[in-house]
Design a protein around this motif. Structure first.
Motif, PDB file in Angstrom:
ATOM      1  N   UNK A  49      85.949  63.999  85.188  1.00  0.00           N
ATOM      2  CA  UNK A  49      85.339  64.049  83.801  1.00  0.00           C
ATOM      3  C   UNK A  49      84.091  64.466  84.154  1.00  0.00           C
ATOM      4  N   UNK A  50      82.944  64.916  82.978  1.00  0.00           N
ATOM      5  CA  UNK A  50      81.636  64.790  83.127  1.00  0.00           C
ATOM      6  C   UNK A  50      81.001  63.475  83.969  1.00  0.00           C
ATOM      7  N   UNK A  51      81.704  62.020  83.250  1.00  0.00           N
ATOM      8  CA  UNK A  51      80.958  61.287  83.535  1.00  0.00           C
ATOM      9  C   UNK A  51      81.580  60.203  84.357  1.00  0.00           C
ATOM     10  N   UNK A  52      82.863  60.984  85.528  1.00  0.00           N
ATOM     11  CA  UNK A  52      83.126  59.434  86.124  1.00  0.00           C
ATOM     12  C   UNK A  52      84.606  60.404  86.463  1.00  0.00           C
ATOM     13  N   UNK A  53      84.832  59.442  87.774  1.00  0.00           N
ATOM     14  CA  UNK A  53      86.611  60.331  88.261  1.00  0.00           C
ATOM     15  C   UNK A  53      87.528  59.525  88.500  1.00  0.00           C
ATOM     16  N   UNK A  54      88.518  59.976  88.174  1.00  0.00           N
ATOM     17  CA  UNK A  54      89.904  58.759  87.834  1.00  0.00           C
ATOM     18  C   UNK A  54      90.981  58.784  88.923  1.00  0.00           C
ATOM     19  N   UNK A  55      92.193  58.531  89.544  1.00  0.00           N
ATOM     20  CA  UNK A  55      92.577  59.091  90.273  1.00  0.00           C
ATOM     21  C   UNK A  55      94.592  58.170  89.400  1.00  0.00           C
ATOM     22  N   UNK A  56      95.306  59.222  88.997  1.00  0.00           N
ATOM     23  CA  UNK A  56      96.245  58.460  88.403  1.00  0.00           C
ATOM     24  C   UNK A  56      97.235  57.516  89.495  1.00  0.00           C
ATOM     25  N   UNK A  57      97.308  57.800  90.637  1.00  0.00           N
ATOM     26  CA  UNK A  57      97.750  56.579  91.448  1.00  0.00           C
ATOM     27  C   UNK A  57      98.143  55.457  90.890  1.00  0.00           C
ATOM     28  N   UNK A  58      96.862  55.033  90.224  1.00  0.00           N
ATOM     29  CA  UNK A  58      96.698  53.711  90.365  1.00  0.00           C
ATOM     30  C   UNK A  58      96.600  53.343  88.173  1.00  0.00           C
ATOM     31  N   UNK A  59      97.482  54.382  88.175  1.00  0.00           N
ATOM     32  CA  UNK A  59      97.479  54.589  86.641  1.00  0.00           C
ATOM     33  C   UNK A  59      98.770  54.156  86.008  1.00  0.00           C
ATOM     34  N   UNK A  60      99.282  53.490  84.896  1.00  0.00           N
ATOM     35  CA  UNK A  60     100.047  53.025  84.978  1.00  0.00           C
ATOM     36  C   UNK A  60     101.539  53.584  84.176  1.00  0.00           C
ATOM     37  N   UNK A  61     102.858  53.198  84.930  1.00  0.00           N
ATOM     38  CA  UNK A  61     103.599  54.812  83.953  1.00  0.00           C
ATOM     39  C   UNK A  61     103.827  53.798  82.539  1.00  0.00           C
ATOM     40  N   UNK A  62     104.354  54.052  81.265  1.00  0.00           N
ATOM     41  CA  UNK A  62     104.542  53.581  80.354  1.00  0.00           C
ATOM     42  C   UNK A  62     105.888  54.120  79.804  1.00  0.00           C
ATOM     43  N   UNK A  63     106.536  53.376  79.683  1.00  0.00           N
ATOM     44  CA  UNK A  63     107.534  53.098  78.856  1.00  0.00           C
ATOM     45  C   UNK A  63     107.843  54.212  77.707  1.00  0.00           C
ATOM     46  N   UNK A  64     108.638  55.747  77.266  1.00  0.00           N
ATOM     47  CA  UNK A  64     108.119  55.811  75.540  1.00  0.00           C
ATOM     48  C   UNK A  64     108.854  55.169  74.348  1.00  0.00           C
TER      49      UNK A  64
END
Length: 130
Positions: free
Chosen positions: A17-32
């Protein structure tokens, strides 16, 4: 069509992103909240893009579906990462398989049904959904 493990790659993607980096490995799965057997990982949200776009990994378990629905204000782009299934857009059915994309205009009813091995897709919304 050969499955090149795109789903696995996106589940551990690095997002700039313009102001930071993210890593999807640490992102939670959410039930729809509405559809059984459907899980979401919110990669890029409205807060990240001033509401202009959002991007989500969508896992649909075998035999489950994102039932018929529409987004009155958002265009949606599906990029199939793994698995197979059926996409229905405005009453027209089409096979979903890796490397297939589908463009869904705002206000058009659509559904996604997973095949026997489930289905993983990248869903992008313009403007942002969340």
């Amino acid at each position: 069509m050969k499955n090149n493990n795109y789903a696995g790659l996106m589940s551990a993607a690095e997002i700039l992103l313009a102001d930071r980096e993210l890593n999807s490995a640490g992102m939670a799965w959410n039930e729809h909240p509405k559809f059984r057997g459907v899980f979401l990982k919110h990669l890029v949200c409205a807060a990240d893009t001033a509401g202009q776009l959002s991007c989500h990994i969508v896992k649909v378990d075998a035999g489950c579906e994102l039932a018929l629905h529409e987004h009155p204000d958002q265009w949606e782009l599906h990029e199939v990462l793994s698995g197979e299934g059926l996409g229905t857009i405005g009453g027209c059915d089409s096979r979903y398989f890796p490397q297939r994309m589908a463009v869904i205009p705002n206000g058009v009813p659509h559904r996604v049904t997973a095949g026997g091995e489930g289905l993983v897709l990248l869903a992008k919304f313009f403007p942002a959904l969340l």
